[in-house]
Design a protein around this motif. Structure first.
Motif, PDB file in Angstrom:
ATOM      1  N   LEU A  24      -9.744  12.991  -1.619  1.00 26.05           N
ATOM      2  CA  LEU A  24     -10.137  12.529  -0.284  1.00 26.05           C
ATOM      3  C   LEU A  24      -8.968  12.437   0.684  1.00 26.05           C
ATOM      4  O   LEU A  24      -9.166  12.307   1.881  1.00 26.05           O
ATOM      5  N   GLY A  25      -7.756  12.476   0.159  1.00 32.30           N
ATOM      6  CA  GLY A  25      -6.579  12.309   1.004  1.00 32.30           C
ATOM      7  C   GLY A  25      -6.483  10.903   1.545  1.00 32.30           C
ATOM      8  O   GLY A  25      -6.135  10.690   2.701  1.00 32.30           O
ATOM      9  N   ALA A  26      -6.804   9.929   0.693  1.00 31.78           N
ATOM     10  CA  ALA A  26      -6.828   8.528   1.115  1.00 31.78           C
ATOM     11  C   ALA A  26      -5.878   7.699   0.268  1.00 31.78           C
ATOM     12  O   ALA A  26      -5.611   8.023  -0.889  1.00 31.78           O
ATOM     13  N   GLU A  27      -5.373   6.621   0.859  1.00 28.19           N
ATOM     14  CA  GLU A  27      -4.525   5.673   0.134  1.00 28.19           C
ATOM     15  C   GLU A  27      -5.406   4.613  -0.512  1.00 28.19           C
ATOM     16  O   GLU A  27      -6.599   4.519  -0.244  1.00 28.19           O
ATOM     17  N   LYS A  28      -4.796   3.790  -1.376  1.00 26.89           N
ATOM     18  CA  LYS A  28      -5.555   2.791  -2.131  1.00 26.89           C
ATOM     19  C   LYS A  28      -6.344   1.855  -1.223  1.00 26.89           C
ATOM     20  O   LYS A  28      -7.511   1.585  -1.495  1.00 26.89           O
ATOM     21  N   THR A  29      -5.746   1.365  -0.158  1.00 20.52           N
ATOM     22  CA  THR A  29      -6.469   0.437   0.726  1.00 20.52           C
ATOM     23  C   THR A  29      -7.662   1.125   1.384  1.00 20.52           C
ATOM     24  O   THR A  29      -8.716   0.528   1.530  1.00 20.52           O
ATOM     25  N   GLN A  30      -7.488   2.388   1.749  1.00 23.46           N
ATOM     26  CA  GLN A  30      -8.597   3.139   2.329  1.00 23.46           C
ATOM     27  C   GLN A  30      -9.696   3.359   1.298  1.00 23.46           C
ATOM     28  O   GLN A  30     -10.885   3.273   1.610  1.00 23.46           O
ATOM     29  N   LEU A  31      -9.304   3.621   0.045  1.00 25.85           N
ATOM     30  CA  LEU A  31     -10.292   3.812  -1.024  1.00 25.85           C
ATOM     31  C   LEU A  31     -11.079   2.535  -1.271  1.00 25.85           C
ATOM     32  O   LEU A  31     -12.288   2.577  -1.476  1.00 25.85           O
ATOM     33  N   ASP A  32     -10.383   1.406  -1.261  1.00 30.74           N
ATOM     34  CA  ASP A  32     -11.070   0.124  -1.447  1.00 30.74           C
ATOM     35  C   ASP A  32     -12.147  -0.061  -0.380  1.00 30.74           C
ATOM     36  O   ASP A  32     -13.267  -0.473  -0.679  1.00 30.74           O
ATOM     37  N   ASP A  33     -11.800   0.263   0.864  1.00 32.26           N
ATOM     38  CA  ASP A  33     -12.769   0.145   1.964  1.00 32.26           C
ATOM     39  C   ASP A  33     -13.936   1.121   1.773  1.00 32.26           C
ATOM     40  O   ASP A  33     -15.096   0.757   1.970  1.00 32.26           O
ATOM     41  N   LEU A  34     -13.627   2.355   1.383  1.00 36.80           N
ATOM     42  CA  LEU A  34     -14.681   3.354   1.160  1.00 36.80           C
ATOM     43  C   LEU A  34     -15.623   2.926   0.049  1.00 36.80           C
ATOM     44  O   LEU A  34     -16.831   3.081   0.160  1.00 36.80           O
ATOM     45  N   MET A  35     -15.071   2.382  -1.025  1.00 35.66           N
ATOM     46  CA  MET A  35     -15.902   1.957  -2.159  1.00 35.66           C
ATOM     47  C   MET A  35     -16.832   0.820  -1.739  1.00 35.66           C
ATOM     48  O   MET A  35     -17.988   0.766  -2.130  1.00 35.66           O
ATOM     49  N   ARG A  36     -16.315  -0.069  -0.924  1.00 35.33           N
ATOM     50  CA  ARG A  36     -17.111  -1.211  -0.459  1.00 35.33           C
ATOM     51  C   ARG A  36     -18.241  -0.733   0.461  1.00 35.33           C
ATOM     52  O   ARG A  36     -19.388  -1.135   0.313  1.00 35.33           O
ATOM     53  N   VAL A  37     -17.939   0.144   1.394  1.00 33.87           N
ATOM     54  CA  VAL A  37     -18.927   0.636   2.351  1.00 33.87           C
ATOM     55  C   VAL A  37     -19.929   1.556   1.670  1.00 33.87           C
ATOM     56  O   VAL A  37     -21.129   1.457   1.899  1.00 33.87           O
ATOM     57  N   ASP A  38     -19.441   2.439   0.810  1.00 32.64           N
ATOM     58  CA  ASP A  38     -20.287   3.437   0.179  1.00 32.64           C
ATOM     59  C   ASP A  38     -21.171   2.836  -0.911  1.00 32.64           C
ATOM     60  O   ASP A  38     -22.122   3.455  -1.349  1.00 32.64           O
ATOM     61  N   HIS A  39     -20.906   1.620  -1.338  1.00 29.26           N
ATOM     62  CA  HIS A  39     -21.662   0.981  -2.420  1.00 29.26           C
ATOM     63  C   HIS A  39     -23.151   0.869  -2.100  1.00 29.26           C
ATOM     64  O   HIS A  39     -23.979   0.896  -2.995  1.00 29.26           O
ATOM     65  N   SER A  40     -23.501   0.778  -0.835  1.00 30.36           N
ATOM     66  CA  SER A  40     -24.898   0.607  -0.452  1.00 30.36           C
ATOM     67  C   SER A  40     -25.691   1.913  -0.469  1.00 30.36           C
ATOM     68  O   SER A  40     -26.903   1.898  -0.369  1.00 30.36           O
TER      69      SER A  40
END
Length: 55
Positions: A24-40
């Motif tokens: 994804l070309g993302a850093e850990k903090t960005q991944l954490d946010d993506l995982m939280r948002v994408d969970h739904s």
């Protein structure tokens, strides 16, 4: 590749979090946010597998 498919592959244990970030070309903090948002989101259709070519 669709980011939701990559995240789903990570959730299914097919790739590591680090690999997910690299794809994804993302850093850990960005991944954490993506995982939280994408969970739904709902799972990807009826096919539970994602084929990834090894480089």
């Amino acid at each position: 590749m669709d980011k939701h498919k990559v995240i789903e592959a990570y959730r299914r244990g097919l790739i590591t979090l680090q690999e997910c970030g690299q794809i994804l070309g993302a850093e850990k903090t960005q991944l954490d946010d993506l995982m939280r948002v994408d969970h739904s989101r709902q799972p990807l259709g009826s096919n539970p597998y994602l084929i990834v070519d090894q480089l």
